[in-house]
Write an enzyme that holds these catalytic residues in place. Structure first.
Site, PDB file in Angstrom:
ATOM      1  N   TYR A   1       1.771   4.964   6.372  1.00  0.00           N
ATOM      2  CA  TYR A   1       2.979   4.823   5.551  1.00  0.00           C
ATOM      3  C   TYR A   1       4.161   3.787   6.114  1.00  0.00           C
ATOM      4  O   TYR A   1       4.612   2.637   6.093  1.00  0.00           O
ATOM      5  CB  TYR A   1       3.077   4.605   4.173  1.00  0.00           C
ATOM      6  CG  TYR A   1       4.002   4.889   2.812  1.00  0.00           C
ATOM      7  CD1 TYR A   1       3.854   3.342   2.677  1.00  0.00           C
ATOM      8  CD2 TYR A   1       5.048   5.055   2.902  1.00  0.00           C
ATOM      9  CE1 TYR A   1       4.261   2.647   1.944  1.00  0.00           C
ATOM     10  CE2 TYR A   1       6.104   4.716   2.259  1.00  0.00           C
ATOM     11  CZ  TYR A   1       5.627   3.266   1.508  1.00  0.00           C
ATOM     12  OH  TYR A   1       6.472   2.773   0.642  1.00  0.00           O
TER      13      TYR A   1
ATOM     14  N   TYR B   1       0.754  -1.657  -0.056  1.00  0.00           N
ATOM     15  CA  TYR B   1       0.044  -0.389  -0.034  1.00  0.00           C
ATOM     16  C   TYR B   1       0.769   0.942  -0.172  1.00  0.00           C
ATOM     17  O   TYR B   1       1.823   1.336   0.867  1.00  0.00           O
ATOM     18  CB  TYR B   1      -1.000   0.129   1.266  1.00  0.00           C
ATOM     19  CG  TYR B   1      -1.942   1.547   1.227  1.00  0.00           C
ATOM     20  CD1 TYR B   1      -3.144   1.023   0.913  1.00  0.00           C
ATOM     21  CD2 TYR B   1      -1.496   2.302   1.553  1.00  0.00           C
ATOM     22  CE1 TYR B   1      -4.466   1.751   1.381  1.00  0.00           C
ATOM     23  CE2 TYR B   1      -2.386   3.664   1.681  1.00  0.00           C
ATOM     24  CZ  TYR B   1      -3.655   3.033   1.274  1.00  0.00           C
ATOM     25  OH  TYR B   1      -4.584   4.153   1.348  1.00  0.00           O
ATOM     26  N   THR B   2       1.152   1.790  -0.975  1.00  0.00           N
ATOM     27  CA  THR B   2       1.801   3.216  -1.200  1.00  0.00           C
ATOM     28  C   THR B   2       1.169   4.510  -1.049  1.00  0.00           C
ATOM     29  O   THR B   2       2.036   5.497  -1.649  1.00  0.00           O
ATOM     30  CB  THR B   2       3.036   2.981  -2.239  1.00  0.00           C
ATOM     31  OG1 THR B   2       1.519   2.794  -3.710  1.00  0.00           O
ATOM     32  CG2 THR B   2       3.411   1.848  -2.006  1.00  0.00           C
TER      33      THR B   2
END
Length: 285
Positions: A127, A63-64
């Site tokens: 993140y 997941y970026t």
């Protein structure tokens, strides 16, 4: 070369691995679809590894969306931490070595110094935290792993800063770009080559490594270089990050020390601007 399985094959790095594998004549490599290799589905993963019997698994699935992650904490955590753990467990059961791609965003980036692999990681956004947590659970579960942290990834594939700048530069007369966040762009084709070099050497020097292109730049200087190389006429104004507030905080300085990966695997790393020239030439074609 031993058999390789790529997870997250549809993404930017996955597509670069496919391109580089073809160029290097690596044919013992499998690129399953996301449906065949969902890292949140443990059963599916173990079936896939049992069927393919890879010696190496490359994990490009992540997941970026850095800002979106601040709102989608659970999803980001599921993919970047639980997904990494699921994959590590599947690799352990299948006796496969895992090459896991991580990020410079595991660092706080509040001092001007080259970041080494064993420097204290202190992420300042969701993140970065989930990527660090993924590194930690993976390393605990699976001894035979290589974690490769990279930064500012771009290529001719998928969405990235270079393609966005070329698009905006063609549409607008003037752009404001942040000048006080410093790091190193990485051409994903170069990273793909480095990953294959690590596999080819196969020296069991497991652990964490840093890989980006050589050199140091700001987002402003990176954008200026993109426009100069592509002959795009647009006025670029340097602005402080404070004038462009984002949901997620970002490291001010995240330039990584690459000496460990260079000496361990005898890898030579191109300078960021040279690789940018190569990428823009491909995009123009």
């Amino acid at each position: 070369m031993s058999k390789i399985l790529v997870i997250g094959a549809a993404g930017q790095l996955g597509q670069c691995l496919k391109t580089v594998a073809a160029k290097r004549g690596i044919d013992e490599i499998v690129f399953p679809t996301e449906q065949e290799a969902n890292i949140l589905n443990k059963e599916l993963l173990s079936q896939l590894l049992e069927r393919e019997q890879p010696a190496f698994v490359i994990n490009c699935a992540a997941y970026t969306a850095v800002d979106k992650a601040e709102d989608e904490v659970e999803l980001c955590k599921a993919i970047n931490e639980t997904g990494a753990l699921n994959l590590a467990e599947a690799c352990l059961n299948a006796a496969a070595t895992l090459i896991h791609v991580s990020t410079d965003f595991v660092f706080e980036g509040n001092e001007v110094k080259l970041l080494k692999e064993d420097d204290v990681a202190n992420p300042i956004n969701v993140y970065g935290q989930t990527k660090l947590d993924g590194e930690l659970v993976l390393a605990k579960m699976l001894p035979q792993h290589y974690i490769i942290r990279t930064s500012w990834l771009y290529s001719e594939y998928a969405n990235n800063f270079v393609k966005t700048m070329l698009k905006l530069g063609a549409e607008r007369d003037e752009l404001n770009i942040i000048a006080d966040q410093v790091g190193t762009p990485t051409y994903a084709i170069d990273l793909a080559n480095a990953i294959f070099d690590v596999i080819a050497v196969n020296n069991n020097q497991y652990g964490t490594y840093h890989y980006s292109n050589e050199g140091v730049t700001s987002w402003y200087d990176f954008a200026t270089a993109i426009f100069a190389i592509s002959d795009t006429t647009v006025k670029v104004n340097p602005i402080p990050g404070a004038l462009y507030p984002t949901k997620a905080k970002r490291p001010a300085f995240s330039v990584m020390d690459k000496s460990k990966i260079k000496s361990t695997f005898n890898i030579s790393i191109p300078y960021w601007r040279d690789s940018l020239v190569e990428c823009i030439a491909k995009l123009k074609n």
